[in-house]
Design an enzyme around this catalytic site. Structure first.
Site, short mmCIF file in Angstrom:
data_model
loop_
_atom_site.label_atom_id
_atom_site.label_comp_id
_atom_site.label_asym_id
_atom_site.label_seq_id
_atom_site.Cartn_x
_atom_site.Cartn_y
_atom_site.Cartn_z
N GLY A 54 0.82 -1.21 0.00
CA GLY A 54 0.00 0.00 0.00
C GLY A 54 0.86 1.25 0.00
CG ASP B 117 -2.55 8.14 11.74
OD1 ASP B 117 -3.63 8.76 11.61
OD2 ASP B 117 -1.89 7.71 10.78
#
Length: 223
Positions: free
Chosen positions: A66, A181
């Site tokens: 990714g 995050d």
């Protein structure tokens, strides 16, 4: 419609935007808004992928997993310990500032102190061939973002995910480590159905003497 290659969420866009880079609002995956016509005549998105390097230091690259705003993640093989790892490599521009590079390495190494069954282990952080990297355990499975792409989880399953993540976060906070995050694309669901919090690359160790990140710095994923 344009469909995110990562979580499969679809968007309606104007044709004038085709060919531009976009980011999925659901999982944060970055891809090119392009289309190709399949044999069924259905338009599909074409994912933007950077070339996969053959080697990074001792790690042999296996596959691209990714790409995000921060950098790219690869499946790689570590011949020293004979195991596959997930190798996160930030974009060169992100680490152009030496202070950012130092923060990246120190806080990633801090995350390597974490040991919890619902946190993806961070093995090491370092520099090879002029590139910084974080090596973590490679987990077979899917992200939470992919799991909920087709709709919400069954209530008991969702409660199990929340409980496991809460225990993981509590364990990190007990050591003074703040993730900063947490989002569905940073949660892995392994083959056994267990949840694992990953990507501590932006983690901060809440110890004044060790703190590098300046107050007011904007990190993580905006919502």
């Amino acid at each position: 419609p344009v469909r995110c290659p990562s979580c499969q969420h679809s968007y309606e866009i104007e044709r004038r935007y085709l060919g531009r880079k976009g980011r999925c609002n659901r999982c944060g995956h970055k891809f090119v808004l392009a289309e190709s016509v399949t044999q069924r005549g259905v338009a599909e998105t074409v994912e933007f992928r950077e070339p996969i390097p053959a080697q990074l230091g001792r790690f042999a690259m296996v596959a691209h997993l990714g790409t995000g705003a921060f950098g790219s993640v690869y499946r790689a093989h570590d011949p020293t310990l004979d195991r596959d790892v997930a190798l996160k490599v930030p974009r060169p521009g992100v680490m152009a500032d030496r202070a950012n590079a130092e923060r990246f390495l120190r806080e990633a190494r801090t995350a390597a102190k974490l040991r919890h069954p619902h946190i993806v282990p961070v093995y090491e952080a370092g520099e090879a061939d002029g590139l910084l990297y974080i090596a973590t355990a490679y987990i077979e499975g899917q992200t939470l973002a992919q799991a909920i792409a087709g709709g919400p989880l069954e209530p008991r399953r969702a409660a199990k995910v929340v409980l496991e993540l809460a225990e993981a976060v509590h364990s990190a906070h007990a050591l003074g480590i703040v993730h900063r995050d947490i989002k569905p694309s940073n949660v892995m669901l392994d083959a056994n159905g267990d949840s694992l919090l990953m990507d501590f690359g932006l983690a901060r160790w809440e110890q004044p003497a060790e703190k590098i990140t300046q107050d007011g710095s904007v990190l993580g994923t905006p919502v």
